[in-house]
Design a protein around this motif. Structure first.
Motif, PDB file in Angstrom:
ATOM      1  N   ARG A 290       0.917  -1.127   0.030  1.00 28.68           N
ATOM      2  CA  ARG A 290       0.009  -0.156  -0.091  1.00 28.68           C
ATOM      3  C   ARG A 290       0.902   1.121   0.123  1.00 28.68           C
ATOM      4  O   ARG A 290       0.708   2.204  -0.643  1.00 28.68           O
ATOM      5  N   VAL A 291       1.911   1.139   0.713  1.00 32.36           N
ATOM      6  CA  VAL A 291       2.885   2.402   0.922  1.00 32.36           C
ATOM      7  C   VAL A 291       3.520   2.569  -0.621  1.00 32.36           C
ATOM      8  O   VAL A 291       3.605   3.921  -1.079  1.00 32.36           O
ATOM      9  N   ARG A 292       3.942   1.717  -1.131  1.00 27.52           N
ATOM     10  CA  ARG A 292       4.604   1.770  -2.487  1.00 27.52           C
ATOM     11  C   ARG A 292       3.414   2.339  -3.740  1.00 27.52           C
ATOM     12  O   ARG A 292       3.937   3.169  -4.426  1.00 27.52           O
ATOM     13  N   ASP A 293       2.408   1.600  -3.433  1.00 23.55           N
ATOM     14  CA  ASP A 293       1.316   1.810  -4.494  1.00 23.55           C
ATOM     15  C   ASP A 293       0.998   3.484  -4.267  1.00 23.55           C
ATOM     16  O   ASP A 293       0.648   3.912  -5.540  1.00 23.55           O
ATOM     17  N   GLN A 294       1.032   4.067  -3.217  1.00 24.72           N
ATOM     18  CA  GLN A 294       0.775   5.324  -3.181  1.00 24.72           C
ATOM     19  C   GLN A 294       1.767   6.427  -3.143  1.00 24.72           C
ATOM     20  O   GLN A 294       1.580   7.479  -2.730  1.00 24.72           O
ATOM     21  N   ASP A 295       3.075   5.705  -3.398  1.00 28.59           N
ATOM     22  CA  ASP A 295       4.229   6.682  -3.543  1.00 28.59           C
ATOM     23  C   ASP A 295       4.579   7.241  -1.956  1.00 28.59           C
ATOM     24  O   ASP A 295       4.958   8.517  -1.926  1.00 28.59           O
ATOM     25  N   LEU A 296       4.272   6.518  -1.109  1.00 28.57           N
ATOM     26  CA  LEU A 296       4.512   7.288   0.151  1.00 28.57           C
ATOM     27  C   LEU A 296       5.915   6.751   1.108  1.00 28.57           C
ATOM     28  O   LEU A 296       6.023   6.943   2.301  1.00 28.57           O
ATOM     29  N   GLU A 297       6.875   6.162   0.177  1.00 32.07           N
ATOM     30  CA  GLU A 297       8.148   5.575   0.903  1.00 32.07           C
ATOM     31  C   GLU A 297       8.773   6.826   1.710  1.00 32.07           C
ATOM     32  O   GLU A 297       9.376   6.286   2.865  1.00 32.07           O
ATOM     33  N   ASP A 298       8.835   8.061   1.252  1.00 31.99           N
ATOM     34  CA  ASP A 298       9.240   9.094   2.015  1.00 31.99           C
ATOM     35  C   ASP A 298       8.604   9.443   3.343  1.00 31.99           C
ATOM     36  O   ASP A 298       8.958  10.666   4.099  1.00 31.99           O
ATOM     37  N   TYR A 299       7.221   8.862   3.650  1.00 29.38           N
ATOM     38  CA  TYR A 299       6.289   9.561   4.573  1.00 29.38           C
ATOM     39  C   TYR A 299       6.080   8.562   5.534  1.00 29.38           C
ATOM     40  O   TYR A 299       5.374   8.739   6.287  1.00 29.38           O
ATOM     41  N   VAL A 300       6.551   7.276   5.114  1.00 24.50           N
ATOM     42  CA  VAL A 300       6.185   6.178   6.214  1.00 24.50           C
ATOM     43  C   VAL A 300       7.645   5.339   6.707  1.00 24.50           C
ATOM     44  O   VAL A 300       8.388   5.159   5.683  1.00 24.50           O
ATOM     45  N   ARG A 301       7.751   5.121   7.859  1.00 23.82           N
ATOM     46  CA  ARG A 301       8.742   4.306   8.301  1.00 23.82           C
ATOM     47  C   ARG A 301       8.484   3.135   9.295  1.00 23.82           C
ATOM     48  O   ARG A 301       7.778   3.376  10.286  1.00 23.82           O
ATOM     49  N   PHE A 302       8.851   2.084   8.640  1.00 22.69           N
ATOM     50  CA  PHE A 302       8.407   0.632   9.595  1.00 22.69           C
ATOM     51  C   PHE A 302       9.670   0.491  10.668  1.00 22.69           C
ATOM     52  O   PHE A 302      10.801   0.661  10.195  1.00 22.69           O
ATOM     53  N   ILE A 303       9.290   0.401  11.818  1.00 24.96           N
ATOM     54  CA  ILE A 303      10.337  -0.011  12.781  1.00 24.96           C
ATOM     55  C   ILE A 303      10.005  -1.396  13.073  1.00 24.96           C
ATOM     56  O   ILE A 303       9.245  -1.804  14.256  1.00 24.96           O
ATOM     57  N   ASP A 304      10.490  -2.490  12.514  1.00 25.84           N
ATOM     58  CA  ASP A 304      10.012  -3.611  12.466  1.00 25.84           C
ATOM     59  C   ASP A 304      10.680  -4.585  13.688  1.00 25.84           C
ATOM     60  O   ASP A 304      11.520  -5.265  13.509  1.00 25.84           O
ATOM     61  N   LYS A 305      10.428  -4.010  14.906  1.00 28.62           N
ATOM     62  CA  LYS A 305      11.063  -4.666  16.131  1.00 28.62           C
ATOM     63  C   LYS A 305      10.218  -4.784  17.140  1.00 28.62           C
ATOM     64  O   LYS A 305       9.586  -3.696  17.493  1.00 28.62           O
ATOM     65  N   PHE A 306      10.514  -5.316  18.260  1.00 33.21           N
ATOM     66  CA  PHE A 306      10.068  -5.238  19.586  1.00 33.21           C
ATOM     67  C   PHE A 306      10.729  -4.104  20.320  1.00 33.21           C
ATOM     68  O   PHE A 306      12.073  -4.684  20.983  1.00 33.21           O
ATOM     69  N   VAL A 307      10.541  -3.060  20.345  1.00 38.63           N
ATOM     70  CA  VAL A 307      11.645  -1.770  20.843  1.00 38.63           C
ATOM     71  C   VAL A 307      11.467  -2.110  22.215  1.00 38.63           C
ATOM     72  O   VAL A 307      10.695  -2.143  22.698  1.00 38.63           O
ATOM     73  N   PRO A 308      12.711  -1.675  22.728  1.00 36.99           N
ATOM     74  CA  PRO A 308      12.910  -1.684  24.265  1.00 36.99           C
ATOM     75  C   PRO A 308      12.199  -0.482  24.821  1.00 36.99           C
ATOM     76  O   PRO A 308      11.828   0.581  24.067  1.00 36.99           O
ATOM     77  N   LEU A 309      11.648  -0.751  26.017  1.00 40.04           N
ATOM     78  CA  LEU A 309      10.903   0.336  26.618  1.00 40.04           C
ATOM     79  C   LEU A 309      11.407   1.650  26.652  1.00 40.04           C
ATOM     80  O   LEU A 309      10.508   2.717  26.178  1.00 40.04           O
ATOM     81  N   GLU A 310      12.478   1.907  26.928  1.00 40.22           N
ATOM     82  CA  GLU A 310      13.169   3.434  26.810  1.00 40.22           C
ATOM     83  C   GLU A 310      13.195   3.720  25.746  1.00 40.22           C
ATOM     84  O   GLU A 310      12.591   4.977  25.435  1.00 40.22           O
ATOM     85  N   THR A 311      13.367   3.112  24.527  1.00 40.97           N
ATOM     86  CA  THR A 311      13.291   3.601  23.045  1.00 40.97           C
ATOM     87  C   THR A 311      11.908   3.914  22.805  1.00 40.97           C
ATOM     88  O   THR A 311      11.463   5.064  22.116  1.00 40.97           O
ATOM     89  N   LEU A 312      11.042   3.050  23.176  1.00 38.49           N
ATOM     90  CA  LEU A 312       9.645   3.387  22.842  1.00 38.49           C
ATOM     91  C   LEU A 312       9.104   4.683  23.493  1.00 38.49           C
ATOM     92  O   LEU A 312       8.286   5.553  22.973  1.00 38.49           O
ATOM     93  N   LEU A 313       9.326   4.811  24.813  1.00 35.61           N
ATOM     94  CA  LEU A 313       9.034   6.228  25.270  1.00 35.61           C
ATOM     95  C   LEU A 313       9.529   7.517  24.881  1.00 35.61           C
ATOM     96  O   LEU A 313       8.970   8.398  24.740  1.00 35.61           O
ATOM     97  N   GLU A 314      10.665   7.228  24.104  1.00 39.46           N
ATOM     98  CA  GLU A 314      11.354   8.364  23.597  1.00 39.46           C
ATOM     99  C   GLU A 314      10.490   8.654  21.953  1.00 39.46           C
ATOM    100  O   GLU A 314      10.345   9.653  21.924  1.00 39.46           O
ATOM    101  N   TYR A 315      10.240   7.897  21.148  1.00 42.36           N
ATOM    102  CA  TYR A 315       9.460   7.581  20.277  1.00 42.36           C
ATOM    103  C   TYR A 315       7.996   8.236  20.492  1.00 42.36           C
ATOM    104  O   TYR A 315       7.703   9.241  19.912  1.00 42.36           O
ATOM    105  N   LEU A 316       7.519   7.921  21.505  1.00 48.66           N
ATOM    106  CA  LEU A 316       6.333   8.643  21.875  1.00 48.66           C
ATOM    107  C   LEU A 316       6.375  10.245  22.349  1.00 48.66           C
ATOM    108  O   LEU A 316       5.470  10.869  22.093  1.00 48.66           O
TER     109      LEU A 316
END
Length: 780
Positions: A290-316
């Motif tokens: 869906r991202v590729r079909d709509q040319d959204l590669e520059d606007y979507v980032r997949f973070i494909d992992k179970f992120v550590p809590l400290e990192t998750l809270l920073e992202y939020l």
């Protein structure tokens, strides 16, 4: 299935109304012959049956956070043991000591778990984290397991479905009948259990999904750290699956980009393990397409992992808007949603019950399920209204303050205490001493007066009051640790006090952010502030023998100011000012080259005794017509005067007045200091209805007074009251919420009627530190 356990049969009949419930059979009140086998040093145990990391699911993460908080707060009261839920095909290796696990696909494992728990005399209660999918392979065995339990059972329902079928209603009703207490995470879920399942309201407790305390960081700094500089960040997180409906946001994204070209959407989290096992990465691949079909590669980032809590809270924290797009209208609660809210994220959410309940105060907005057009417009409206986003952020933080994991632990521990018939007492563990927030609040001039949440508010300027208290606290810390880094702050706070000293021997109190004395100094009585400065200088001189030689100049200046200011204050009439001065003289009297001021201490102590005699009668044992602020400091100071002069009258009045005060502020082992919203005057009776307005400084003064009274009267129970009083900071208060923040090491500014004041100003933080260090050996 008949296990052959006789106690189970008796218990089942009791639950049908023939006898008392099962807690009358077994609880932490162990049979005498069993109890005799248990060492007095062995703590009771709470068994928790749940999924647990490294298993990747929301309940596992929830349980780990809950267990950690329970151990951190109540490790001196009880132990927590984990019985992880497993399946036949997937077994896990656990980091901590796990004595038993429960294979939910094995009927024998359910029987073995019941036998193991029942035969362990230490276990006083069992907490079960329930989600229907966890037990779907063996639902009947789970019900029989509950029926076999001889220990009080508490069940946390992570899903509560409205409008149940007859079969579902029967299942839930059976579970409810076989447990002592039910925990749900929203009031909506509680209402469904009451109305749709006919479960008694007395059995249900609402404890919000826990959230993590954070030090609110700078959003732009965090964006730089995570390579998002200059981007407007939308985010969502959690274990991926079709129920998340991430495509709803992807469909809205082109319209959002037209409005905000620098936007980027973060999709944080791995695919759900169960889904991964059954379908592989089909859903993630669908989103990628869906991202590729709509040319959204520059606007979507997949973070494909179970992120550590400290990192998750920073992202939020760096997120500008958090998007919650679940398409399940019956989803009772979301941990991801709660975490985002507690990190100050403005929320755009589908109207699940959790969202409708917690967004009522304006911390977010909702849109209809799978409605990309409505989602996009809500996001655009918020991105164009920064003021509204800021308000949402603050509202969210206030909404979730009560749900911090530490507060969730308190609420759970209260239930454990109740179902076990209070056969163990909740003793709160002392936090480590941490000056982090005190130092954060301090500039190269002094400690700033107020904060916004945990961020120093330089606009509020400085006060002599706060810097005097800060000097005492850092002197105490140096006494305990000999930390050379403290010396910088001792000198800094002393210099502030010295700069406030005037030629007439008194002090000014208020200094603005430009380091100028303000007009407020001419508009208010400064006697109390002068008294606090004398107290602080006396304490500095008290510890001067352990300061390095380069502090001899500081000591000389402090002694000069101290002696002149005491002489200048001899005509003061404020009871608190006199009390602070007495405390200063008490500490000053310990140095070798002092001028004798024992005549001065008698002057002030005699005035306090005279005021007591003037105001007190057979029902009112106090120095004034009302109990107002900083009350404990007065009898505390009078008892200090007694310890120096040994005048029996000082001792008698000090104890008489302090015991009177205690009778007004302690009830059932909990302190409730006089509210700054309504002081307590003579003739008002002993109504102790909580009305908010309880401040840390009054609790701290009481802790300090109790410490000294225990020193003089060691057999009168003041040490126990001291522990109860300090526990106010840790959650033993009317709101059952932490006032001290262990994440920031700051102290919130007080208890209001229905919430904790989240600001962490200088007065509150320094007051907490003085109270905390009262439990250490300060040799005073």
């Amino acid at each position: 299935m008949d296990s052959g356990f006789t106690p189970t049969t008796v218990k089942s009949e009791a639950r049908k109304g023939h006898s008392s419930p099962h807690n009358a059979i077994v609880s932490l009140n162990f049979p005498k012959q069993i109890g005799q086998l248990i060492s007095k040093n062995v703590l009771p145990e709470i068994a928790v049956i749940t999924t647990y990391p490294p298993r990747e699911c929301g309940i596992a993460t929830y349980s780990k956070d809950l267990v950690h908080s329970l151990s951190e707060k109540f490790g001196n009261a009880f132990d927590v043991s984990i019985c992880p839920l497993e399946t036949e095909g997937i077994r896990h290796t656990y980091d901590q000591d796990i004595r038993h696990s429960l294979n939910t696909e094995s009927a024998l494992d359910f029987l073995q778990a019941a036998y193991t728990i029942n035969s362990n005399p230490r276990i006083g209660a069992v907490l079960i984290q329930h989600e229907f999918g966890l037990f779907q392979q063996n639902e009947q065995c789970f019900i029989e397991f509950l029926d076999h339990m001889d220990k009080p059972v508490i069940i946390t329902f992570h899903t509560v479905l409205p409008n149940p079928s007859k079969e579902l209603k029967l299942k839930v009703s059976n579970m409810a009948a076989l447990c002592e207490s039910i925990i749900v995470m929203t009031h909506t879920s509680a209402e469904i259990l009451i109305k749709d399942y006919a479960i008694s309201v007395e059995k249900i407790q609402v404890i919000a999904h826990g959230t993590h305390l954070i030090e609110y960081g700078n959003r732009d700094t965090l964006k730089i750290k995570h390579n998002l500089e200059g981007r407007t960040v939308l985010s969502t997180f959690g274990l991926l699956g079709p129920g998340k409906s991430i495509e709803t946001t992807l469909n809205a994204l082109p319209h959002i980009i037209d409005n905000t070209p620098d936007v980027i959407f973060l999709i944080i989290g791995r695919t759900h393990p169960t889904l991964l096992k059954e379908q592989g990465e089909a859903y993630r691949n669908f989103l990628g397409d869906r991202v590729r079909d709509q040319d959204l590669e520059d606007y979507v980032r997949f973070i494909d992992k179970f992120v550590p809590l400290e990192t998750l809270l920073e992202y939020l924290q760096l997120t500008d808007i958090y998007l919650f797009t679940s398409k399940d209208p019956n989803q009772a609660v979301s941990g991801t949603f709660a975490y985002a809210l507690s990190c100050g994220c403005p929320i755009v959410s589908t109207p699940i019950p959790h969202a409708l309940e917690v967004l009522q105060n304006g911390s977010g907005t909702t849109f209809d399920f799978e409605n990309s057009l409505e989602l996009g417009q809500n996001v655009i409206d918020l991105l164009n209204d920064e003021e509204r986003r800021v308000k949402m952020s603050l509202n969210g933080m206030h909404t979730t303050a009560a749900s911090a994991w530490q507060n969730a632990a308190i609420a759970h521990a209260k239930i454990f205490e109740e179902v076990s018939k209070k056969t163990f007492s909740l003793t709160y563990q002392l936090p480590k001493i941490d000056l982090k927030h005190l130092k954060k609040m301090t500039t190269n001039v002094g400690i700033i007066q107020f904060s916004q949440i945990n961020r120093p508010d330089i606009e509020s300027g400085y006060t002599l009051d706060d810097n005097a208290r800060a000097l005492i606290a850092v002197c105490q810390h140096y006494q305990l640790t000999r930390d050379e880094y403290d010396l910088k702050y001792i000198r800094l706070y002393f210099d502030f006090i010295f700069c406030c000293f005037r030629h007439d021997g008194k002090f000014l109190n208020y200094v603005n952010k430009e380091y100028q004395f303000t007009d407020q100094n001419t508009q208010v009585n400064l006697d109390d502030a002068c008294g606090r400065a004398i107290w602080a200088l006396g304490y500095l001189l008290h510890i001067s023998r352990v300061l390095p030689p380069e502090f001899d100049i500081v000591k000389g200046k402090a002694q000069f100011v101290f002696e002149n200011s005491v002489s200048a204050m001899l005509d003061v009439t404020s009871p608190r000012a006199m009390a602070f001065i007495i405390k200063g003289i008490y500490y000053y009297s310990s140095i070798d080259d002092r001028i004798c001021l024992k005549g001065a201490i008698e002057t002030f102590a005699d005035k306090l005794v005279w005021q007591f005699k003037l105001e007190s009668d057979k029902d009112w044992h106090w120095f004034e017509n009302g109990l107002t602020y900083g009350n404990s400091v007065i009898p505390h100071a009078l008892l200090m005067a007694y310890s120096l002069k040994l005048k029996p009258e000082y001792r008698k009045v000090a104890k008489n007045s302090f015991d009177f005060l205690i009778s007004k502020i302690f009830k059932d082992g909990m302190i409730s200091v006089i509210s700054n919203k309504k002081w307590h005057y003579r003739g008002q009776g002993s109504n102790q209805t909580f009305q908010g307005g309880e401040q840390p400084i009054d609790v701290a003064y009481t802790v300090l007074a109790l410490r000294f009274f225990h020193k003089i009267f060691p057999l009168h129970g003041y040490d126990q009251l001291m522990e109860h009083a300090f526990a106010w900071f840790l959650g033993k208060n009317h709101l059952q919420q932490m006032v001290y923040n262990p994440c920031t090491a700051g102290c919130h500014d007080g208890l209001e009627l229905s919430n904790v004041n989240l600001n962490q100003g200088a007065e509150s933080t320094v007051s907490y530190l003085m109270a905390r260090m009262a439990f250490e050996d300060l040799n005073d």
